[in-house]
Design a protein around this motif. Sequence first.
Motif, PDB file in Angstrom:
ATOM      1  N   PRO A 132       0.809  -1.226   0.000  1.00  0.00           N
ATOM      2  CA  PRO A 132       0.000   0.000   0.000  1.00  0.00           C
ATOM      3  C   PRO A 132       0.841   1.274   0.000  1.00  0.00           C
ATOM      4  CG  PRO A 132      -0.836  -1.572   1.611  1.00  0.00           C
ATOM      5  CD  PRO A 132       0.457  -2.116   1.121  1.00  0.00           C
ATOM      6  N   SER A 133       2.079   1.166   0.441  1.00  0.00           N
ATOM      7  CA  SER A 133       2.947   2.348   0.474  1.00  0.00           C
ATOM      8  C   SER A 133       3.371   2.813  -0.914  1.00  0.00           C
ATOM      9  CB  SER A 133       4.194   2.062   1.317  1.00  0.00           C
ATOM     10  OG  SER A 133       4.899   0.947   0.792  1.00  0.00           O
ATOM     11  N   LEU A 134       3.180   1.975  -1.936  1.00  0.00           N
ATOM     12  CA  LEU A 134       3.549   2.363  -3.297  1.00  0.00           C
ATOM     13  C   LEU A 134       2.394   3.142  -3.919  1.00  0.00           C
ATOM     14  CD1 LEU A 134       5.961   1.871  -5.367  1.00  0.00           C
ATOM     15  CD2 LEU A 134       4.339   0.321  -6.491  1.00  0.00           C
ATOM     16  N   LEU A 135       2.491   4.460  -3.842  1.00  0.00           N
ATOM     17  CA  LEU A 135       1.474   5.326  -4.425  1.00  0.00           C
ATOM     18  C   LEU A 135       1.780   5.568  -5.896  1.00  0.00           C
ATOM     19  CD1 LEU A 135       1.252   5.892  -1.308  1.00  0.00           C
ATOM     20  CD2 LEU A 135       0.469   8.178  -1.935  1.00  0.00           C
ATOM     21  N   PRO A 136       0.752   5.756  -6.711  1.00  0.00           N
ATOM     22  CA  PRO A 136       1.016   6.006  -8.133  1.00  0.00           C
ATOM     23  C   PRO A 136       1.760   7.314  -8.346  1.00  0.00           C
ATOM     24  CG  PRO A 136      -1.306   6.350  -7.607  1.00  0.00           C
ATOM     25  CD  PRO A 136      -0.681   5.733  -6.404  1.00  0.00           C
ATOM     26  N   PHE A 156       4.028 -11.858 -16.316  1.00  0.00           N
ATOM     27  CA  PHE A 156       4.217 -10.890 -15.234  1.00  0.00           C
ATOM     28  C   PHE A 156       2.864 -10.281 -14.892  1.00  0.00           C
ATOM     29  CE2 PHE A 156       5.449  -6.621 -13.709  1.00  0.00           C
ATOM     30  CZ  PHE A 156       6.588  -6.863 -12.943  1.00  0.00           C
ATOM     31  N   ALA A 157       2.425 -10.467 -13.653  1.00  0.00           N
ATOM     32  CA  ALA A 157       1.152  -9.916 -13.203  1.00  0.00           C
ATOM     33  C   ALA A 157       1.403  -8.958 -12.049  1.00  0.00           C
ATOM     34  CB  ALA A 157       0.205 -11.028 -12.758  1.00  0.00           C
ATOM     35  N   VAL A 158       0.590  -7.912 -11.962  1.00  0.00           N
ATOM     36  CA  VAL A 158       0.791  -6.851 -10.975  1.00  0.00           C
ATOM     37  C   VAL A 158      -0.491  -6.650 -10.175  1.00  0.00           C
ATOM     38  CG1 VAL A 158       1.229  -4.384 -10.638  1.00  0.00           C
ATOM     39  CG2 VAL A 158       2.542  -5.668 -12.350  1.00  0.00           C
ATOM     40  N   GLU A 159      -0.349  -6.673  -8.853  1.00  0.00           N
ATOM     41  CA  GLU A 159      -1.438  -6.286  -7.956  1.00  0.00           C
ATOM     42  C   GLU A 159      -1.005  -5.070  -7.159  1.00  0.00           C
ATOM     43  OE1 GLU A 159      -3.807  -7.747  -3.950  1.00  0.00           O
ATOM     44  OE2 GLU A 159      -3.102  -9.279  -5.342  1.00  0.00           O
ATOM     45  N   PHE A 160      -1.748  -3.987  -7.308  1.00  0.00           N
ATOM     46  CA  PHE A 160      -1.505  -2.783  -6.522  1.00  0.00           C
ATOM     47  C   PHE A 160      -2.403  -2.802  -5.294  1.00  0.00           C
ATOM     48  CE2 PHE A 160      -0.363  -1.136 -10.848  1.00  0.00           C
ATOM     49  CZ  PHE A 160       0.982  -0.911 -10.585  1.00  0.00           C
ATOM     50  N   ARG A 161      -1.844  -2.396  -4.151  1.00  0.00           N
ATOM     51  CA  ARG A 161      -2.610  -2.398  -2.918  1.00  0.00           C
ATOM     52  C   ARG A 161      -3.046  -1.000  -2.484  1.00  0.00           C
ATOM     53  NH1 ARG A 161      -2.365  -6.991   0.540  1.00  0.00           N
ATOM     54  NH2 ARG A 161      -2.871  -8.760  -0.790  1.00  0.00           N
ATOM     55  N   HIS A 162      -2.612   0.052  -3.185  1.00  0.00           N
ATOM     56  CA  HIS A 162      -3.116   1.385  -2.865  1.00  0.00           C
ATOM     57  C   HIS A 162      -4.253   1.699  -3.827  1.00  0.00           C
ATOM     58  CE1 HIS A 162      -3.505   5.640  -2.067  1.00  0.00           C
ATOM     59  NE2 HIS A 162      -2.723   5.488  -1.014  1.00  0.00           N
ATOM     60  N   PRO A 163      -5.436   2.077  -3.308  1.00  0.00           N
ATOM     61  CA  PRO A 163      -6.596   2.271  -4.197  1.00  0.00           C
ATOM     62  C   PRO A 163      -6.431   3.354  -5.237  1.00  0.00           C
ATOM     63  CG  PRO A 163      -7.075   3.022  -1.939  1.00  0.00           C
ATOM     64  CD  PRO A 163      -5.777   2.286  -1.889  1.00  0.00           C
ATOM     65  N   ASP A 164      -5.511   4.306  -5.034  1.00  0.00           N
ATOM     66  CA  ASP A 164      -5.360   5.387  -6.007  1.00  0.00           C
ATOM     67  C   ASP A 164      -4.886   4.885  -7.367  1.00  0.00           C
ATOM     68  OD1 ASP A 164      -6.267   7.219  -4.220  1.00  0.00           O
ATOM     69  OD2 ASP A 164      -4.353   8.256  -3.920  1.00  0.00           O
ATOM     70  N   TRP A 165      -4.265   3.710  -7.417  1.00  0.00           N
ATOM     71  CA  TRP A 165      -3.849   3.189  -8.720  1.00  0.00           C
ATOM     72  C   TRP A 165      -5.049   3.016  -9.642  1.00  0.00           C
ATOM     73  CZ3 TRP A 165       0.911   2.780 -10.731  1.00  0.00           C
ATOM     74  CH2 TRP A 165       1.995   2.840  -9.854  1.00  0.00           C
ATOM     75  N   TRP A 166      -6.196   2.641  -9.089  1.00  0.00           N
ATOM     76  CA  TRP A 166      -7.366   2.403  -9.923  1.00  0.00           C
ATOM     77  C   TRP A 166      -8.323   3.589  -9.936  1.00  0.00           C
ATOM     78  CZ3 TRP A 166      -6.517  -0.820 -13.426  1.00  0.00           C
ATOM     79  CH2 TRP A 166      -5.673  -1.914 -13.198  1.00  0.00           C
ATOM     80  N   ARG A 167      -7.945   4.658  -9.239  1.00  0.00           N
ATOM     81  CA  ARG A 167      -8.726   5.892  -9.345  1.00  0.00           C
ATOM     82  C   ARG A 167      -8.175   6.802 -10.433  1.00  0.00           C
ATOM     83  NH1 ARG A 167      -8.658   6.509  -2.835  1.00  0.00           N
ATOM     84  NH2 ARG A 167     -10.451   5.157  -2.372  1.00  0.00           N
ATOM     85  N   SER A 168      -6.941   6.543 -10.817  1.00  0.00           N
ATOM     86  CA  SER A 168      -6.366   7.326 -11.912  1.00  0.00           C
ATOM     87  C   SER A 168      -6.733   6.663 -13.237  1.00  0.00           C
ATOM     88  CB  SER A 168      -4.838   7.385 -11.782  1.00  0.00           C
ATOM     89  OG  SER A 168      -4.266   6.151 -12.160  1.00  0.00           O
ATOM     90  N   GLY A 169      -6.594   7.405 -14.307  1.00  0.00           N
ATOM     91  CA  GLY A 169      -6.907   6.838 -15.613  1.00  0.00           C
ATOM     92  C   GLY A 169      -5.710   6.243 -16.316  1.00  0.00           C
ATOM     93  N   ARG A 170      -4.568   6.161 -15.613  1.00  0.00           N
ATOM     94  CA  ARG A 170      -3.328   5.763 -16.273  1.00  0.00           C
ATOM     95  C   ARG A 170      -3.008   4.284 -16.154  1.00  0.00           C
ATOM     96  NH1 ARG A 170       0.776   8.843 -17.661  1.00  0.00           N
ATOM     97  NH2 ARG A 170       2.243   7.319 -16.798  1.00  0.00           N
ATOM     98  N   THR A 171      -3.539   3.622 -15.139  1.00  0.00           N
ATOM     99  CA  THR A 171      -3.005   2.317 -14.770  1.00  0.00           C
ATOM    100  C   THR A 171      -3.238   1.260 -15.841  1.00  0.00           C
ATOM    101  OG1 THR A 171      -3.220   2.840 -12.427  1.00  0.00           O
ATOM    102  CG2 THR A 171      -3.059   0.516 -13.013  1.00  0.00           C
ATOM    103  N   THR A 172      -4.416   1.232 -16.426  1.00  0.00           N
ATOM    104  CA  THR A 172      -4.682   0.215 -17.445  1.00  0.00           C
ATOM    105  C   THR A 172      -3.724   0.358 -18.619  1.00  0.00           C
ATOM    106  OG1 THR A 172      -7.013   0.064 -16.826  1.00  0.00           O
ATOM    107  CG2 THR A 172      -6.408  -0.691 -19.035  1.00  0.00           C
TER     108      THR A 172
END
Length: 308
Positions: A132-136, A156-172
């Motif tokens: 969770p400490s890894l912020l976008p 290679f699969a990635v799971e982000f634990r900070h919710p801001d990753w999926w609130r931004s439009g960049r992650t996908t």
Amino acid sequence: MARILVGTCGWTDRALVASGWYPPGRRDPEGRLRHYAGQFPVVEADSPYYALPSARTTRLWADRTPAGFRFDVKAFSLLTGHPTRPAALPADLRGHPRDEGLRAEVWARYAEAVDPLRRSGRLGTLLFQYPPSLLPGPDAEAAVRAARERARDWPFAVEFRHPDWWRSGRTTAFLRDLDATAVAVDTARGLPGSLPPTAQVTTPRLAVVRFHGRSPHWGTGTKEDRFRHTYTVAELTEWLPRVRTLAEQAEEVHVLFNNCCADSAAQAARTMSDLLAAHLPHQRSAPSAGQPPSPAGRAAEAGPGHSG
């Protein structure tokens, strides 16, 4: 329609072993894995997160499972920026500075250890779960890119634990550019650290969903507090449209349960398998050996959303 594989996050958890899910005579390391592989076609190997495995160990994993079985292997904690105890490192690396040189050497040893699964056709993906400490942001993206570059020849699969990753439009778009599978998650809703149930296909070969349970203690408390949850048929049925969408876009879908208290994950995986068989009859899910439908599965056959 993709091949949809359902299983659990780990098969050696002490609570699972103590629950009685493994029958008498199948509780040694070989017996446990062979029994598990007779029930489910995929498993997450979580022990490499805590310590580097050996190639001998992963060769045994391959030998004890049938063709077509899949292992999703968690990355060692140092590779994803999690706190790593010196004792978890190989003895000759414990005095090394925590720098890029150490990460490169740890990656080389990790890759060598996991390679028997890849060569045997049993590797589903490497799973890089970030804290969770890894912020976008630019620095975080650079760290994930560096990890992907080291693993450039690997799934290679990635799971982000900070919710801001999926609130931004960049992650996908970011993960698509990396040729990295986005891991969708199910957690408790409405908590500060709750993750949205975003399910995106970012690589054509694989989609992954991890069910962490819906404990109100998600993000706090002990492991047992964070992951204690018994999934209901209704909760799992919510995910059927999302899984269907993933299966329409990817070649393979892995659905993994991490509500690892007693045999809750195994029971949820069995229920989800029954639901998929009832409501997505054309999906190519590997059958489980000798397992009749669970009571929840029989309830699912009565119609969508049946609570049993």
